[in-house]
Design a protein around this motif. Sequence first.
Motif, short mmCIF file in Angstrom:
data_model
loop_
_atom_site.label_atom_id
_atom_site.label_comp_id
_atom_site.label_asym_id
_atom_site.label_seq_id
_atom_site.Cartn_x
_atom_site.Cartn_y
_atom_site.Cartn_z
N LEU A 15 0.83 -1.20 0.00
CA LEU A 15 0.00 0.00 0.00
C LEU A 15 0.87 1.26 0.00
O LEU A 15 0.60 2.21 -0.74
CB LEU A 15 -0.93 0.00 1.21
CG LEU A 15 -2.09 -1.01 1.17
CD1 LEU A 15 -2.82 -1.03 2.51
CD2 LEU A 15 -3.07 -0.65 0.05
N VAL A 16 1.89 1.27 0.84
CA VAL A 16 2.75 2.47 0.93
C VAL A 16 3.56 2.66 -0.35
O VAL A 16 3.70 3.78 -0.85
CB VAL A 16 3.67 2.40 2.16
CG1 VAL A 16 4.57 3.63 2.22
CG2 VAL A 16 2.85 2.32 3.44
N THR A 17 4.11 1.58 -0.89
CA THR A 17 4.88 1.71 -2.12
C THR A 17 3.98 2.12 -3.29
O THR A 17 4.40 2.90 -4.16
CB THR A 17 5.62 0.40 -2.45
OG1 THR A 17 4.69 -0.70 -2.45
CG2 THR A 17 6.72 0.13 -1.45
N GLY A 18 2.75 1.60 -3.31
CA GLY A 18 1.81 2.02 -4.35
C GLY A 18 1.46 3.49 -4.22
O GLY A 18 1.36 4.21 -5.22
N LEU A 19 1.27 3.93 -3.00
CA LEU A 19 0.98 5.34 -2.76
C LEU A 19 2.18 6.21 -3.14
O LEU A 19 2.02 7.31 -3.69
CB LEU A 19 0.63 5.54 -1.29
CG LEU A 19 0.13 6.92 -0.86
CD1 LEU A 19 -1.08 7.36 -1.67
CD2 LEU A 19 -0.22 6.91 0.63
N THR A 20 3.39 5.70 -2.88
CA THR A 20 4.60 6.42 -3.27
C THR A 20 4.65 6.62 -4.79
O THR A 20 4.96 7.72 -5.29
CB THR A 20 5.86 5.65 -2.82
OG1 THR A 20 5.84 5.53 -1.40
CG2 THR A 20 7.13 6.38 -3.24
N SER A 21 4.35 5.56 -5.54
CA SER A 21 4.35 5.65 -7.00
C SER A 21 3.30 6.65 -7.50
O SER A 21 3.54 7.39 -8.46
CB SER A 21 4.08 4.27 -7.60
OG SER A 21 5.10 3.35 -7.25
N ALA A 22 2.14 6.67 -6.82
CA ALA A 22 1.08 7.59 -7.24
C ALA A 22 1.44 9.04 -6.95
O ALA A 22 1.08 9.95 -7.71
CB ALA A 22 -0.22 7.22 -6.53
N LEU A 23 2.20 9.28 -5.89
CA LEU A 23 2.55 10.64 -5.50
C LEU A 23 3.79 11.17 -6.22
O LEU A 23 3.99 12.38 -6.30
CB LEU A 23 2.79 10.71 -3.99
CG LEU A 23 1.56 10.54 -3.10
CD1 LEU A 23 1.98 10.43 -1.63
CD2 LEU A 23 0.60 11.71 -3.27
N HIS A 24 4.60 10.25 -6.75
CA HIS A 24 5.88 10.68 -7.33
C HIS A 24 5.72 11.69 -8.47
O HIS A 24 6.48 12.68 -8.52
CB HIS A 24 6.67 9.47 -7.81
CG HIS A 24 8.07 9.80 -8.20
ND1 HIS A 24 8.44 10.18 -9.48
CD2 HIS A 24 9.22 9.86 -7.46
CE1 HIS A 24 9.71 10.44 -9.53
NE2 HIS A 24 10.23 10.25 -8.32
N PRO A 25 4.76 11.51 -9.39
CA PRO A 25 4.61 12.52 -10.45
C PRO A 25 4.23 13.90 -9.92
O PRO A 25 4.45 14.91 -10.59
CB PRO A 25 3.49 11.94 -11.33
CG PRO A 25 3.49 10.48 -11.04
CD PRO A 25 3.85 10.37 -9.60
N LEU A 26 3.66 13.95 -8.73
CA LEU A 26 3.19 15.22 -8.16
C LEU A 26 4.27 15.92 -7.34
O LEU A 26 4.41 17.15 -7.42
CB LEU A 26 1.96 14.98 -7.29
CG LEU A 26 0.74 14.36 -7.99
CD1 LEU A 26 -0.36 14.08 -6.97
CD2 LEU A 26 0.23 15.28 -9.09
N VAL A 27 5.02 15.15 -6.53
CA VAL A 27 5.96 15.78 -5.60
C VAL A 27 7.41 15.36 -5.82
O VAL A 27 8.32 15.93 -5.21
CB VAL A 27 5.56 15.51 -4.13
CG1 VAL A 27 4.19 16.07 -3.84
CG2 VAL A 27 5.58 14.00 -3.83
#
Length: 234
Positions: A15-27
């Motif tokens: 869950l955390v790594t998936g969330l990291t991937s989702a946030l990477h393009p933004l931050v």
Amino acid sequence: MLAVLDGPVRVAYDLVTGLTSALHPLVGGPSAALAIVVFTAGIRLALLPLSRRQAAAGRARLRLAPQVEALRRRHRDDPVRAHQEVTALYRAEGTSMFAGIGPALLQMPVFTVVYRLFLSPAVGGHANLLLANTLFGVPLGSRWLLSPGAFGPHGLVFLALFLLLAVVAWWTSRRMYAGQPVPAGPLGRAMRLLPFGTVAVAAYVPLAAGLYLLTSTAWSTAERAILWRGVTVG
């Protein structure tokens, strides 16, 4: 790591790594650190119903405390009768002396799993790649006390974390006895200093675990301020 925690820790890791991937393009770079904060807040939000039940039980105990004390004084020569009267009082109010313990115990396994995720160098037999991510150049798996650059530029990230934890600890210390009797003497002073222990813990655990501590303790203090708002003794 206890084998029983392997499955839940793996789920949390995904869950955390998936969330990291989702946030990477933004931050960009801080995406993993932000994912830890968002994930921790999400867990605390999901546990809010249990926290509300725990707070409701605590408020009920405070409200009934004067009556309980009066019953115990009245039957101080008959402990069995005193216990029966106190139990009957709680039952009449729709609660019990042990209300709130269940919700607290149900939350503990969740906190243990999340905390273990940010402490473990390996998850599911593979390296915990989450800890290889960085926050302003500092790996999330690095520990301040074991870092050769503890007092260098990277140490500033830990210093900021320690300062934020100290602010939350100060706030917690101020709020922990709101509306409740303050223990006198050394015990009271020790209890007020206890929240600052998070700063010492953060100096030893990985940066990722420190971010979890900061988010979780800040949430707990804000949650208590809201759920116990207006509570007084008497």
